[in-house]
Design an enzyme around this catalytic site. Structure first.
Site, PDB file in Angstrom:
ATOM      1  N   ARG A  26       2.735  -4.879   2.559  1.00 15.53           N
ATOM      2  CA  ARG A  26       2.446  -5.664   1.345  1.00 15.53           C
ATOM      3  C   ARG A  26       2.412  -4.787   0.088  1.00 15.53           C
ATOM      4  O   ARG A  26       1.684  -5.069  -0.851  1.00 15.53           O
ATOM      5  CB  ARG A  26       1.118  -6.429   1.477  1.00 15.53           C
ATOM      6  CG  ARG A  26       1.133  -7.504   2.546  1.00 15.53           C
ATOM      7  CD  ARG A  26       2.007  -8.674   2.097  1.00 15.53           C
ATOM      8  NE  ARG A  26       1.958  -9.777   3.039  1.00 15.53           N
ATOM      9  CZ  ARG A  26       1.214 -10.871   2.860  1.00 15.53           C
ATOM     10  NH1 ARG A  26       0.475 -11.020   1.802  1.00 15.53           N
ATOM     11  NH2 ARG A  26       1.245 -11.827   3.762  1.00 15.53           N
ATOM     12  N   ARG A  30       0.888  -8.863  -5.157  1.00 19.24           N
ATOM     13  CA  ARG A  30       0.016  -9.237  -6.281  1.00 19.24           C
ATOM     14  C   ARG A  30      -0.819  -8.128  -6.869  1.00 19.24           C
ATOM     15  O   ARG A  30      -1.298  -8.255  -7.982  1.00 19.24           O
ATOM     16  CB  ARG A  30      -0.897 -10.389  -5.867  1.00 19.24           C
ATOM     17  CG  ARG A  30      -0.163 -11.708  -5.848  1.00 19.24           C
ATOM     18  CD  ARG A  30      -0.969 -12.739  -5.141  1.00 19.24           C
ATOM     19  NE  ARG A  30      -1.182 -12.303  -3.762  1.00 19.24           N
ATOM     20  CZ  ARG A  30      -1.741 -13.049  -2.830  1.00 19.24           C
ATOM     21  NH1 ARG A  30      -2.174 -14.247  -3.112  1.00 19.24           N
ATOM     22  NH2 ARG A  30      -1.882 -12.600  -1.601  1.00 19.24           N
ATOM     23  N   ARG A  39       6.242 -13.150 -10.988  1.00 22.22           N
ATOM     24  CA  ARG A  39       5.725 -14.358 -10.328  1.00 22.22           C
ATOM     25  C   ARG A  39       5.275 -15.420 -11.323  1.00 22.22           C
ATOM     26  O   ARG A  39       5.230 -16.605 -11.008  1.00 22.22           O
ATOM     27  CB  ARG A  39       4.569 -13.987  -9.411  1.00 22.22           C
ATOM     28  CG  ARG A  39       4.948 -13.799  -7.981  1.00 22.22           C
ATOM     29  CD  ARG A  39       5.261 -15.115  -7.273  1.00 22.22           C
ATOM     30  NE  ARG A  39       4.050 -15.733  -6.733  1.00 22.22           N
ATOM     31  CZ  ARG A  39       3.563 -16.889  -7.109  1.00 22.22           C
ATOM     32  NH1 ARG A  39       4.156 -17.585  -8.058  1.00 22.22           N
ATOM     33  NH2 ARG A  39       2.485 -17.377  -6.535  1.00 22.22           N
ATOM     34  N   ASP A  75       9.464 -13.258   3.446  1.00 22.81           N
ATOM     35  CA  ASP A  75       8.242 -13.642   4.158  1.00 22.81           C
ATOM     36  C   ASP A  75       8.576 -13.953   5.604  1.00 22.81           C
ATOM     37  O   ASP A  75       9.681 -14.437   5.901  1.00 22.81           O
ATOM     38  CB  ASP A  75       7.576 -14.859   3.511  1.00 22.81           C
ATOM     39  CG  ASP A  75       6.125 -14.961   3.958  1.00 22.81           C
ATOM     40  OD1 ASP A  75       5.263 -14.320   3.347  1.00 22.81           O
ATOM     41  OD2 ASP A  75       5.854 -15.648   4.965  1.00 22.81           O
ATOM     42  N   TYR A 152       1.809 -20.250  13.375  1.00 22.31           N
ATOM     43  CA  TYR A 152       1.981 -21.032  12.139  1.00 22.31           C
ATOM     44  C   TYR A 152       2.651 -22.371  12.425  1.00 22.31           C
ATOM     45  O   TYR A 152       2.279 -23.402  11.869  1.00 22.31           O
ATOM     46  CB  TYR A 152       2.785 -20.243  11.093  1.00 22.31           C
ATOM     47  CG  TYR A 152       1.956 -19.189  10.400  1.00 22.31           C
ATOM     48  CD1 TYR A 152       1.062 -19.545   9.384  1.00 22.31           C
ATOM     49  CD2 TYR A 152       2.035 -17.853  10.755  1.00 22.31           C
ATOM     50  CE1 TYR A 152       0.288 -18.589   8.743  1.00 22.31           C
ATOM     51  CE2 TYR A 152       1.259 -16.886  10.129  1.00 22.31           C
ATOM     52  CZ  TYR A 152       0.391 -17.260   9.126  1.00 22.31           C
ATOM     53  OH  TYR A 152      -0.387 -16.317   8.504  1.00 22.31           O
TER      54      TYR A 152
HETATM   55  O1  CP3 Z   1       5.558  -5.894   0.418  1.00 24.06           O
HETATM   56  C1  CP3 Z   1       5.816  -6.360   1.527  1.00 24.06           C
HETATM   57  O2  CP3 Z   1       5.170  -6.072   2.548  1.00 24.06           O
HETATM   58  C2  CP3 Z   1       7.058  -7.232   1.674  1.00 24.06           C
HETATM   59  C3  CP3 Z   1       6.870  -8.639   1.564  1.00 24.06           C
HETATM   60  C4  CP3 Z   1       6.033  -9.428   2.557  1.00 24.06           C
HETATM   61  C5  CP3 Z   1       5.377 -10.637   2.181  1.00 24.06           C
HETATM   62  N1  CP3 Z   1       4.875 -11.217   3.301  1.00 24.06           N
HETATM   63  C6  CP3 Z   1       5.322 -11.165   0.819  1.00 24.06           C
HETATM   64  C7  CP3 Z   1       4.288 -12.154   0.479  1.00 24.06           C
HETATM   65  C8  CP3 Z   1       5.830  -9.277   3.925  1.00 24.06           C
HETATM   66  C9  CP3 Z   1       6.260  -8.134   4.837  1.00 24.06           C
HETATM   67  C10 CP3 Z   1       5.114 -10.416   4.384  1.00 24.06           C
HETATM   68  C11 CP3 Z   1       4.769 -10.653   5.797  1.00 24.06           C
HETATM   69  C12 CP3 Z   1       3.852 -11.742   6.132  1.00 24.06           C
HETATM   70  N2  CP3 Z   1       3.791 -13.022   5.586  1.00 24.06           N
HETATM   71  C13 CP3 Z   1       2.925 -11.704   7.187  1.00 24.06           C
HETATM   72  C14 CP3 Z   1       2.741 -10.536   8.119  1.00 24.06           C
HETATM   73  C15 CP3 Z   1       1.942  -9.456   7.480  1.00 24.06           C
HETATM   74  C16 CP3 Z   1       0.472  -9.774   7.407  1.00 24.06           C
HETATM   75  O3  CP3 Z   1      -0.044  -9.748   6.300  1.00 24.06           O
HETATM   76  O4  CP3 Z   1      -0.120  -9.958   8.479  1.00 24.06           O
HETATM   77  C17 CP3 Z   1       2.247 -12.944   7.234  1.00 24.06           C
HETATM   78  C18 CP3 Z   1       1.145 -13.343   8.197  1.00 24.06           C
HETATM   79  C19 CP3 Z   1       2.811 -13.759   6.232  1.00 24.06           C
HETATM   80  C20 CP3 Z   1       2.483 -15.175   5.927  1.00 24.06           C
HETATM   81  C21 CP3 Z   1       1.987 -15.374   4.553  1.00 24.06           C
HETATM   82  N3  CP3 Z   1       2.736 -15.161   3.407  1.00 24.06           N
HETATM   83  C22 CP3 Z   1       0.721 -15.812   4.158  1.00 24.06           C
HETATM   84  C23 CP3 Z   1      -0.407 -16.149   5.123  1.00 24.06           C
HETATM   85  C24 CP3 Z   1       0.710 -15.879   2.772  1.00 24.06           C
HETATM   86  C25 CP3 Z   1      -0.394 -16.411   1.895  1.00 24.06           C
HETATM   87  C26 CP3 Z   1      -1.507 -15.456   1.799  1.00 24.06           C
HETATM   88  C27 CP3 Z   1      -1.205 -14.433   0.773  1.00 24.06           C
HETATM   89  O5  CP3 Z   1      -1.263 -13.227   1.085  1.00 24.06           O
HETATM   90  O6  CP3 Z   1      -0.922 -14.855  -0.345  1.00 24.06           O
HETATM   91  C28 CP3 Z   1       1.975 -15.425   2.302  1.00 24.06           C
HETATM   92  C29 CP3 Z   1       2.413 -15.294   0.896  1.00 24.06           C
HETATM   93  C30 CP3 Z   1       3.002 -13.988   0.475  1.00 24.06           C
HETATM   94  N4  CP3 Z   1       3.913 -13.274   1.192  1.00 24.06           N
HETATM   95  C31 CP3 Z   1       2.765 -13.307  -0.760  1.00 24.06           C
HETATM   96  C32 CP3 Z   1       3.569 -12.183  -0.764  1.00 24.06           C
HETATM   97  C33 CP3 Z   1       3.719 -11.173  -1.869  1.00 24.06           C
HETATM   98  C34 CP3 Z   1       1.871 -13.795  -1.884  1.00 24.06           C
HETATM   99  C35 CP3 Z   1       2.621 -14.823  -2.624  1.00 24.06           C
HETATM  100  C36 CP3 Z   1       2.231 -14.920  -4.068  1.00 24.06           C
HETATM  101  O7  CP3 Z   1       2.804 -14.186  -4.891  1.00 24.06           O
HETATM  102  O8  CP3 Z   1       1.387 -15.773  -4.368  1.00 24.06           O
END
Ligand code: CP3
Length: 344
Positions: A26, A30, A39, A75, A152
């Site tokens: 991540r 954000r 964003r 994602d 999910y």
């Molecule tokens: O920087 C990175 O790692 C690359 C991008 C990336 C994102 N999601 C972007 C993202 C990666 C590798 C993921 C993987 C991901 N997505 C996982 C596995 C990693 C982990 O954290 O366990 C999971 C479970 C998800 C599912 C997911 N995506 C959730 C539950 C959420 C909402 C919660 C949250 O963190 O906001 C997301 C959204 C998400 N994916 C965001 C980002 C940058 C936030 C979106 C925003 O800008 O509002």
């Protein structure tokens, strides 16, 4: 620098490195003001589907933090959309699926996915990132592991205890196995297509599988993970990440990843001994450490490096993703400390 000499790829292959490579799950997200600026102009899914914008946010942490690898901006849930589950993200509540999988009949009627068509925008992002990186650091592609995707798909969104998922695998073992096989099919195609487009390593995220007891992992997940790793294009390293699996790291290792990711609940030296030194290891600083004072960040980072003991095959990372409230300066201090304290 030729890609083969990048410290991150050397470490994945357990070859000698000039310093321990570090990247953060991540790292594009954000906590970076530059990400929030983009964003503010588009939704999360619009950003994922826009290869120019997605490539730009993939590159941000490389420029701003000095990390040793880029991770594709996308994602793990994007593959659930062509499966017809109706993916959306709402601000604050996270992901939501309009048509969750709740019965064996629904598993049977899931469509077969042609990733080249339905996820073409992701592969286009990979190509743009590679050209934007111009060889500075390697690019990691990624996907969700079948259990985490199934959770999910079944729960319909995020879940605290994954009850519906665990009940489904106990009550409908044949339908569960069918669902997992279908998710392995699409995930293998998806990751191999990322590699074909230019990804130089891949990571499989099994974020929530640690909710399972070891017996259920062995029976309902491990055979599918073995199948997945056996089908991946192994011209690039495959990283297997999970959390909460400290009780059965040996089973996670048996899935077959080249690099095993571990969270902070298990000391890195114990984890590596149990996994075996014939695998590389990735981890494992607690992400919350980055919210604390700078001295603690550096002290804890040095403890992780000490636990790795200078052995070949350590990729420094957090035990899970960077939290949105993390101060950027602390992340920079972490990256610098890892580089400085690990110089060979
Ligand atoms: O920087 C990175 O790692 C690359 C991008 C990336 C994102 N999601 C972007 C993202 C990666 C590798 C993921 C993987 C991901 N997505 C996982 C596995 C990693 C982990 O954290 O366990 C999971 C479970 C998800 C599912 C997911 N995506 C959730 C539950 C959420 C909402 C919660 C949250 O963190 O906001 C997301 C959204 C998400 N994916 C965001 C980002 C940058 C936030 C979106 C925003 O800008 O509002």
């Amino acid at each position: 620098m030729p890609a083969a000499e990048a410290p991150f790829l050397l470490a994945c292959r357990r070859e000698p490195v000039p310093h321990t490579p570090v990247w953060l799950m991540r790292q594009a997200g954000r906590f970076l003001p530059e990400y929030r600026a983009i964003r503010s102009r588009m939704s999360f899914l619009e950003l994922c589907r826009n290869p120019d914008a997605a490539a730009e946010v993939t590159l941000q942490p490389v420029d701003i933090l000095g990390v040793d690898a880029a991770i594709l901006f996308a994602d793990i849930l994007l593959v659930l959309e062509p499966l017809g589950l109706g993916l959306s993200f709402s601000p604050g509540d996270g992901p939501s699926l309009a048509h969750p999988v709740r019965s064996p009949e629904q598993v049977k009627s899931l469509p077969r996915v042609d990733v080249a068509d339905s996820l073409a925008y992701v592969f286009e992002t990979v190509r743009r990132v590679r050209s934007g990186l111009a060889g500075r650091v390697p690019l990691i592609g990624f996907a969700g592991a079948p259990f985490t995707l199934a959770s999910y798909a079944i729960e319909g969104g995020s879940s605290r205890n994954h009850e519906r998922t665990k009940r489904f695998l106990l009550e409908h073992p044949a339908a569960w196995s069918d669902l997992m096989s279908r998710l392995v099919d699409v995930t293998a195609d998806y990751l191999n297509a990322q590699v074909a487009a230019g990804a130089q390593a891949v990571q499989v995220f099994d974020s929530w599988v640690g909710h399972l007891a070891p017996a259920d992992y062995s029976e309902a997940v491990l055979p599918h993970m073995r199948d997945l790793f056996a089908r991946l294009d192994r011209s690039v390293p495959a990283i297997h990440f999970s959390t909460g699996t400290g009780g059965y790291l040996e089973l996670v290792r048996d899935a077959g990843g080249d690099v095993v990711g571990v969270d902070w609940r298990v000391p890195l030296d114990d984890a590596w001994r149990r996994i075996g030194y014939d695998r590389a290891i990735q981890g494992n600083l607690d992400p919350v450490t980055l919210l604390g004072p700078r001295e603690k960040v550096v002290e804890r980072a040095r403890q992780v490096l000490a636990a790795a003991g200078g052995r070949r095959g350590h990729v420094f990372n957090l035990g899970h993703g960077v939290l949105p409230e993390t101060p950027v300066d602390n992340v920079r201090a972490l990256v610098d400390a890892v580089h400085e304290w690990s110089v060979r």
